[in-house]
Enzyme design. Sequence first.
Site, PDB file in Angstrom:
ATOM      1  N   ASN A   1      15.478 -47.739  62.006  1.00 38.77           N
ATOM      2  CA  ASN A   1      15.905 -46.581  61.228  1.00 38.77           C
ATOM      3  C   ASN A   1      14.741 -45.960  60.466  1.00 38.77           C
ATOM      4  O   ASN A   1      13.913 -46.661  59.870  1.00 38.77           O
ATOM      5  CB  ASN A   1      17.006 -46.976  60.245  1.00 38.77           C
TER       6      ASN A   1
ATOM      7  N   ARG B   1      13.262 -58.639  66.587  1.00 38.87           N
ATOM      8  CA  ARG B   1      13.628 -57.860  65.408  1.00 38.87           C
ATOM      9  C   ARG B   1      14.914 -58.412  64.793  1.00 38.87           C
ATOM     10  O   ARG B   1      15.663 -59.168  65.410  1.00 38.87           O
ATOM     11  CB  ARG B   1      13.832 -56.404  65.805  1.00 38.87           C
TER      12      ARG B   1
ATOM     13  N   CYS C   1      16.060 -52.587  59.187  1.00 32.89           N
ATOM     14  CA  CYS C   1      15.689 -53.575  60.184  1.00 32.89           C
ATOM     15  C   CYS C   1      14.214 -53.950  60.019  1.00 32.89           C
ATOM     16  O   CYS C   1      13.456 -53.270  59.340  1.00 32.89           O
ATOM     17  CB  CYS C   1      15.913 -53.028  61.589  1.00 32.89           C
TER      18      CYS C   1
END
Length: 322
Positions: free
Chosen positions: A79, A16, A2
């Site tokens: 992540n 995002r 991401c």
Amino acid sequence: MCTAATYKTKDFYFGRTLDYEFSYGDEVTITPRNFEFKFREVDDIKSHYAIIGMAFVTEDYPLYYDAINEKGLAIAGLNFVGNAHYKEKQEGKDNVAQFELIPWILSQCSNVNEARNLIEKMNVLNTPFSDKLPLASLHWIISDSTQSITVESVIDGIKIYDNPVGVLTNNPSFDKQMFALNNYMYLSPKSPEFSKELDLSLYSRGMGAIGLPGDLSSQSRFIRVAYTKLNSFSKEDEKSSVSQFFHILGSVDQQRGCCDLGDDKFEITIYTSCCNASKGIYYYTTYDNHQITAVDMHKENLDSKELIRYQLIKEEQIKIQN
């Protein structure tokens, strides 16, 4: 994988991309002021700032991927596989589970400084939400209209980094992401000049950005979005600002087929968000719907006790002009 970013014109924007091979059933979710947050180890919070963001709601609990509160504070979790490390319960600390971090901070803090003070007393617990939802390996970007920080819970404790670029991707750790920018100081939105003594031709526009990484790795996406954001320009009005923000994150869109995970699975940009954190409006697009959709938290009853949820509009909406 991401990418998160901030952007400032007249208002403050935060958003995002969420890149993955499948969706859990994400929804734009508003947590009103009187929804009771129940925490595993710290005291429950019955009254708090209202929150809007993207969440997977299960057992009437919003598991936020990214969110803002009514005071303009924003958080996104990305992540951080292989580096994130959560702890056992520690005495003298606020023991907050990984999935509780976003509501714990947004319910109480109005700015980054308040969030920093809360995090300095925090221990991120290695407690999963349930047997079916194991721990997610994450680090976080926390931003307001004046500053951003990156928070990482690693094996030697919680690290809080000032984030002057207002961008975060995945691995490596944030200090290494920032250091990598040194390798690209030569990039420029202007035309390059190799030497005045040579008669060289500029055969294309945009040659000042030759060498800007174009692959989908997290480090390259960090460089690309940082460059795009820091050289970005738009008008101050809402439509121009929102449009420009989606263009900034569009520089790291992941297309189906380009990141092959095997077994006919591909990582794609499931959704892209843009929050006007100053006004409490959550904008989003999805992989198959490029039309920008908006949910305004202030059009809801923010003093209620029940979650307010909007399913994503995922099918492409095309305006036929003739």
